[in-house]
Design an enzyme around this catalytic site. Structure first.
Site, PDB file in Angstrom:
ATOM      1  N   TYR A 152      22.219  57.620  57.041  1.00  0.00           N
ATOM      2  CA  TYR A 152      22.264  58.059  55.652  1.00  0.00           C
ATOM      3  C   TYR A 152      20.860  58.020  55.042  1.00  0.00           C
ATOM      4  O   TYR A 152      19.873  57.805  55.745  1.00  0.00           O
ATOM      5  CB  TYR A 152      23.291  57.229  54.888  1.00  0.00           C
ATOM      6  CG  TYR A 152      24.683  57.397  55.462  1.00  0.00           C
ATOM      7  CD1 TYR A 152      25.364  58.610  55.340  1.00  0.00           C
ATOM      8  CD2 TYR A 152      25.297  56.380  56.186  1.00  0.00           C
ATOM      9  CE1 TYR A 152      26.625  58.799  55.900  1.00  0.00           C
ATOM     10  CE2 TYR A 152      26.556  56.556  56.744  1.00  0.00           C
ATOM     11  CZ  TYR A 152      27.218  57.764  56.603  1.00  0.00           C
ATOM     12  OH  TYR A 152      28.452  57.957  57.171  1.00  0.00           O
ATOM     13  N   ARG A 164      21.547  46.387  54.872  1.00  0.00           N
ATOM     14  CA  ARG A 164      22.091  46.706  56.199  1.00  0.00           C
ATOM     15  C   ARG A 164      21.140  47.637  56.938  1.00  0.00           C
ATOM     16  O   ARG A 164      20.702  48.658  56.380  1.00  0.00           O
ATOM     17  CB  ARG A 164      23.462  47.367  56.070  1.00  0.00           C
ATOM     18  CG  ARG A 164      24.255  47.400  57.380  1.00  0.00           C
ATOM     19  CD  ARG A 164      25.577  48.117  57.202  1.00  0.00           C
ATOM     20  NE  ARG A 164      26.578  47.645  58.147  1.00  0.00           N
ATOM     21  CZ  ARG A 164      27.551  48.396  58.643  1.00  0.00           C
ATOM     22  NH1 ARG A 164      27.658  49.662  58.281  1.00  0.00           N
ATOM     23  NH2 ARG A 164      28.429  47.892  59.482  1.00  0.00           N
ATOM     24  N   GLY A 219      34.484  45.341  62.131  1.00  0.00           N
ATOM     25  CA  GLY A 219      35.046  46.468  61.411  1.00  0.00           C
ATOM     26  C   GLY A 219      36.454  46.799  61.841  1.00  0.00           C
ATOM     27  O   GLY A 219      37.431  46.445  61.191  1.00  0.00           O
ATOM     28  N   ARG A 220      36.592  47.487  62.989  1.00  0.00           N
ATOM     29  CA  ARG A 220      37.902  47.975  63.410  1.00  0.00           C
ATOM     30  C   ARG A 220      38.925  46.859  63.587  1.00  0.00           C
ATOM     31  O   ARG A 220      40.117  47.066  63.371  1.00  0.00           O
ATOM     32  CB  ARG A 220      37.750  48.780  64.700  1.00  0.00           C
ATOM     33  CG  ARG A 220      37.025  50.120  64.526  1.00  0.00           C
ATOM     34  CD  ARG A 220      36.709  50.743  65.873  1.00  0.00           C
ATOM     35  NE  ARG A 220      35.684  50.001  66.577  1.00  0.00           N
ATOM     36  CZ  ARG A 220      35.432  50.127  67.885  1.00  0.00           C
ATOM     37  NH1 ARG A 220      36.176  50.945  68.630  1.00  0.00           N
ATOM     38  NH2 ARG A 220      34.468  49.431  68.455  1.00  0.00           N
TER      39      ARG A 220
END
Length: 395
Positions: free
Chosen positions: A213, A260, A352-353
Site C-alpha cells: 500500500y 507495521r 491472522g487466519r
C-alpha cells in the site's frame, strides 16, 4: 487476502455457534495433543496497556462496512467474539476518500465513521478486550469506480494486476504521481484519522507501511521513481513513512502508535531489492520516538534481518510468523512458530487466519483443541455472517 485450503481430518467435538444459522465448522478439524503452558498465554503490558496474553489478532480486510466506509453492527459482533486476544488490531481503515482500496472497507475520516467504530470498540471493551485501529492508504491499490477519485501514488507505476471494484474485477489504472502538496495533506489526513480513532474508543493506531500500500510503495525503488526529496536514496524513500508516523505520534501521543512493516513481502505485486538497507534505516529513524510497537509481517527467526531489526528496536516487537501462504495453516494454528519467535526476541505474536476462523483461538491453543477450517469462499467481498460471525466456539 489469499485463501487457505483445509486438509484436516474429521474429529468429534461439542461446539456452540454464534448464530442460529451456523454450521459445524469443526467437521474437518484435527485434534492437537493438549500442550504444556506457554509464554504465549502469559499476561503482559503494551506500555501501560494491560494485555491478557501475548497473542495479537492481526488486521485482516473483511469488507463488511457500508459503501461509505461506516462499520456495520455485524463488525461489532465479529470483533467482540475474538476479544480473548491480548490485543486486537482492527482491519485497515482509510484516512481519506482517495486512499480507499476495495468496496466496503471501513474508513475513519468523518463523524459517521467515528460513530460506527464506537459501536465496535464498546463491544470489544465490554467483552474484556483491547483494540488498536490500523490506518491504511491504498496508493495505487485503488480504483475510481470504488472511490470516485483517481488513485495517488509516489510515481505513475500501475498495479500490474486487476483490482476488485463494485462491478467486479477491472484493470488497474495508472496512478497520479503525488505532488508535494498532496504528500503534505496526506500526512495531515493520517494525523486527523488518528485523532478520530481515539475519539472512537481505540487505545491506539497502527500505521500501515506494508503489504504494497501507499507507504510501502514509497519505500520501494520499483514503485517510487521520484527524483525529489521523497525518492532516490534510501533516506528519501523512507521519508514519507517517517513523516506520517511522526505526525500521528504528535497527534495522539507516541505511546498510542504502532507501525507495521513487511520487508520483502510481495503482496500487491511489490518488489524490493534493498531491504537490508531500507528497513534498518527506517527502524533507526523511528526508534527514538517512543512508539508503542513495531509490527513485522512474515517474521522469520532464521533470517538475519529479523535479528537486525530486533536489535535496533528498543520497544515492543510484534512478530507475525511466516506461516504457509497461500495454503493450509499448521494444525496448531501457528503456536509453535509463535513460540520460536518469542524465543528469538519478539514480545507479542500476531496471527491472522487462525483468529479469523476461531473466535476462541486462545482457549483452543491452550487446550490443544482442534481448529476450525477456514471457509475460503467467505473471506472477502461477500458480506453477511457466513464465514464471519458464525464460526463455532468450544462448548
Amino acid at each position: 487476502m489469499s485463501t487457505a485450503t483445509s486438509t484436516e481430518t474429521s474429529t468429534s467435538i461439542k461446539t456452540s455457534t454464534s448464530t442460529s444459522t451456523s454450521t459445524n465448522a469443526n467437521a474437518n478439524a484435527t485434534t492437537v495433543d493438549a500442550p504444556p503452558s506457554s509464554p504465549l498465554f502469559e499476561p503482559t503490558h503494551l506500555g501501560s496497556l494491560p494485555l491478557k496474553n501475548r497473542l495479537v489478532m492481526a488486521p485482516m480486510t473483511r469488507n463488511r462496512a457500508s459503501a461509505t466506509g461506516v462499520p456495520e453492527p455485524i463488525m461489532a459482533t465479529y470483533y467482540a467474539q475474538r476479544a480473548s486476544a491480548g490485543l486486537i488490531i482492527a482491519e485497515a481503515a482509510t484516512p481519506n476518500a482517495v486512499g480507499a482500496t476495495y468496496p466496503n472497507i471501513p474508513a475513519i475520516h468523518d463523524d459517521t465513521h467515528v460513530v460506527g467504530w464506537r459501536r465496535v470498540t464498546d463491544a470489544v471493551r465490554d467483552a474484556g478486550g483491547q483494540m488498536f485501529l490500523q490506518l491504511q492508504h491504498g496508493g495505487r491499490v485503488g480504483h475510481p469506480e470504488t472511490t470516485g477519485h483517481h488513485p495517488l501514488a509516489p510515481s505513475p507505476v500501475p498495479l500490474p494486476d486487476t483490482i476488485y471494484t463494485p462491478s467486479g474485477h477491472q484493470e488497474s489504472v495508472v496512478p497520479q504521481e503525488m505532488t508535494e502538496k498532496q504528500i503534505t495533506s496526506t500526512v495531515a489526513d493520517f494525523a486527523d484519522a488518528a485523532r478520530r480513532a481515539v475519539d472512537a474508543g481505540f487505545s491506539g493506531v497502527e500505521v500501515h507501511s506494508a503489504n504494497g500500500y501507499l507507504l510501502h510503495q514509497f519505500l520501494s525503488d520499483a514503485t517510487n521513481l521520484r527524483t525529489d526529496g521523497y525518492g532516490g536514496s534510501v533516506a528519501n524513500r523512507i521519508r514519507f513513512t517517517v513523516e506520517v508516523v511522526r505526525a500521528v505520534a504528535e497527534a495522539i501521543g507516541p505511546e498510542r502508535v504502532g507501525v507495521r512493516i513487511a520487508p520483502g513481502v510481495t503482496a500487491n505485486a511489490m518488489r524490493e531489492d534493498d531491504i537490508d538497507a531500507v528497513y534498518p534505516a527506517l527502524v533507526g529513524e523511528l526508534s527514538d520516538l517512543g512508539l508503542a510497537y513495531l509490527h513485522v509481517v512474515f517474521a522469520d527467526p532464521d533470517q538475519p534481518l529479523f535479528h537486525t531489526l530486533r536489535a535496533a528496536w528498543p520497544g515492543t516487537l510484534i512478530a507475525n510468523p511466516a506461516l504457509p501462504w497461500p495454503g493450509p495453516l499448521p494444525a496448531d494454528g501457528g503456536r509453535a512458530a509463535g513460540e520460536r519467535l518469542l524465543d528469538a526476541g519478539a514480545d507479542l505474536i500476531a496471527l491472522g487466519r487462525s483468529f479469523l476462523a476461531n473466535p476462541d483461538l486462545v482457549a483452543r491453543m491452550r487446550t490443544g483443541a482442534p481448529l476450525n477450517p477456514i471457509r475460503d469462499a467467505h473471506l472477502m467481498y461477500v458480506g453477511g455472517e457466513t464465514g464471519y460471525t458464525d464460526y463455532p466456539t468450544l462448548a
